[in-house]
Design a protein around this motif. Structure first.
Motif, PDB file in Angstrom:
ATOM      1  N   SER A 104     -12.781   1.144   7.920  1.00  0.00           N
ATOM      2  CA  SER A 104     -12.468   0.571   6.603  1.00  0.00           C
ATOM      3  C   SER A 104     -12.655  -0.944   6.614  1.00  0.00           C
ATOM      4  O   SER A 104     -12.261  -1.620   7.566  1.00  0.00           O
ATOM      5  N   ARG A 127      -9.823   1.075  -3.917  1.00  0.00           N
ATOM      6  CA  ARG A 127      -8.587   0.600  -3.294  1.00  0.00           C
ATOM      7  C   ARG A 127      -8.427   1.267  -1.920  1.00  0.00           C
ATOM      8  O   ARG A 127      -9.005   2.320  -1.652  1.00  0.00           O
ATOM      9  N   SER A 128      -7.618   0.635  -1.069  1.00  0.00           N
ATOM     10  CA  SER A 128      -7.387   1.209   0.263  1.00  0.00           C
ATOM     11  C   SER A 128      -6.548   2.479   0.160  1.00  0.00           C
ATOM     12  O   SER A 128      -6.590   3.332   1.028  1.00  0.00           O
ATOM     13  N   GLN A 129      -5.765   2.590  -0.902  1.00  0.00           N
ATOM     14  CA  GLN A 129      -4.953   3.787  -1.133  1.00  0.00           C
ATOM     15  C   GLN A 129      -4.529   3.800  -2.598  1.00  0.00           C
ATOM     16  O   GLN A 129      -4.740   2.807  -3.304  1.00  0.00           O
ATOM     17  N   GLU A 132       0.933   1.713  -5.194  1.00  0.00           N
ATOM     18  CA  GLU A 132       2.353   2.087  -5.149  1.00  0.00           C
ATOM     19  C   GLU A 132       2.927   1.974  -6.566  1.00  0.00           C
ATOM     20  O   GLU A 132       2.384   1.252  -7.398  1.00  0.00           O
ATOM     21  N   SER A 164      -2.200  -3.748  -6.495  1.00  0.00           N
ATOM     22  CA  SER A 164      -2.864  -3.160  -5.324  1.00  0.00           C
ATOM     23  C   SER A 164      -4.229  -3.816  -5.104  1.00  0.00           C
ATOM     24  O   SER A 164      -4.648  -4.029  -3.967  1.00  0.00           O
ATOM     25  N   ASP A 168      -5.137  -5.720  -1.585  1.00  0.00           N
ATOM     26  CA  ASP A 168      -6.319  -5.310  -0.809  1.00  0.00           C
ATOM     27  C   ASP A 168      -7.344  -6.432  -0.692  1.00  0.00           C
ATOM     28  O   ASP A 168      -7.898  -6.677   0.379  1.00  0.00           O
ATOM     29  N   PRO A 237      -7.869   5.918  -6.677  1.00  0.00           N
ATOM     30  CA  PRO A 237      -7.632   4.675  -5.920  1.00  0.00           C
ATOM     31  C   PRO A 237      -8.747   3.669  -6.238  1.00  0.00           C
ATOM     32  O   PRO A 237      -9.612   3.389  -5.405  1.00  0.00           O
TER      33      PRO A 237
END
Ligand SMILES: C[S@@+](CC[C@H](N)C(=O)[O-])C[C@H]1O[C@@H](n2cnc3c(N)ncnc32)[C@H](O)[C@@H]1O
Length: 277
Positions: A104, A127-129, A132, A164, A168, A237
């Motif tokens: 990544s 996005r990395s995840q 939230e 987010s 990131d 994401p």
């Protein structure tokens, strides 16, 4: 990438003129994928460097290229396409060493002070995840009926996505700065929107308007293609920032000076016929 070609060329000329290059230029393409675009960057870069060297009557340096993507990327397809690539571009055969560097780009795939040139195109919107905050404390969904920011999303959802992106992108810049030599070049083409409050209303990224929001609505569910519970458990994401949001993070993170930015309009279905035919 073709639209950004002139900026890429000018940036490489600046990099070469800065004199920070040794006999080997180490570069990385972050989020390279494995399609017809993948080796275009290598071609554009080596051709530009060759042109500069011819003008300066200098020997062309070697290019060591690291193709980076997530480990699931089809790196073998890239390597299989190399013989025909080299055949079309003999200059590359002599001067380019192409390798894969899976991992990544929100991590640290490269050693400290290693890269002269880092490129990334159409990848940093991922996005990395999943952001939230898209679930309440009781676990219920805040963005009911949507898989991304939509007209019916509460403002907090947009803020969660923005937070987010900021987190990131800050990480990305600080990792890149650690991996790059002083005076190196970071060249990013980012999917962005001009619309700061509702990405789906007037954003240039039209495919959200006509495509994915429908995926998030009950339309898809009513066709029976996907179960409601699955749809309701999915969040993209993905975040499309405004240029101002990009600028802000670059300024706050502080490792890079923003030398130049340009907006390139691309229709959501640009090239679709080419890929079908
Ligand atoms: C739309 S493709 C871009 C391909 C190519 N750079 C171009 O401009 O045509 C986005 C690529 O980013 C990759 N990607 C997404 N998140 C990534 C991450 N965290 N680290 C590395 N690659 C990532 C995806 O796997 C995908 O191959």
């Amino acid at each position: 990438m073709l639209k950004a070609k002139h900026i890429l060329e000018e940036s490489i000329i600046e990099l070469c003129n800065s004199g920070s290059l040794t006999g080997c230029i180490r570069m990385a393409d972050l989020g390279c994928s494995s399609g017809p675009n993948t080796l275009l960057l290598v071609k554009q870069t080596i051709e530009t460097v060759d042109l500069i060297c011819k003008k300066l009557n200098r020997e062309i340096p070697t290019l060591q290229v690291f193709m980076n993507d997530l480990p699931g990327n089809d790196f073998n397809a890239i390597f299989r396409s190399l013989p025909s690539f080299y055949e079309q571009l003999p200059l590359c055969k002599d001067k380019c060493y192409i390798a894969a560097m899976p991992g990544s780009f929100y991590g640290r795939p490269f050693p400290d002070r290693f890269l002269h040139f880092v490129h990334s195109s159409y990848s940093l919107h991922w996005r990395s995840q999943v952001p939230e905050g898209l679930r309440s404390e009781s676990g219920s969904r805040m963005n009911k009926g949507n898989i991304y920011i939509a007209k019916t999303s509460p403002p907090s959802v947009r803020q969660n996505y923005l937070d987010s992106f900021r987190k990131d992108f800050t990480l990305f810049l600080s990792f890149c700065s650690a991996e790059m030599v002083t005076g190196g070049l970071l060249f990013l083409t980012i999917v962005a929107t001009g619309d700061s409050d509702g990405h789906l209303n007037q954003g240039r990224i039209q495919h959200f308007k006509v495509g994915w929001p429908r995926l998030g609505s009950s339309n898809l569910n009513s066709t029976g293609l996907i179960e409601e519970s699955k749809l309701e458990s999915f969040d993209l994401p993905y975040y499309v920032p405004t240029m101002e949001e990009v600028r802000q993070v670059v300024g706050e993170e502080g490792s890079f000076e923003l030398h130049r930015h340009e907006t390139l309009g691309v229709a959501w279905d640009s090239g679709i016929n080419a890929s079908i035919n």
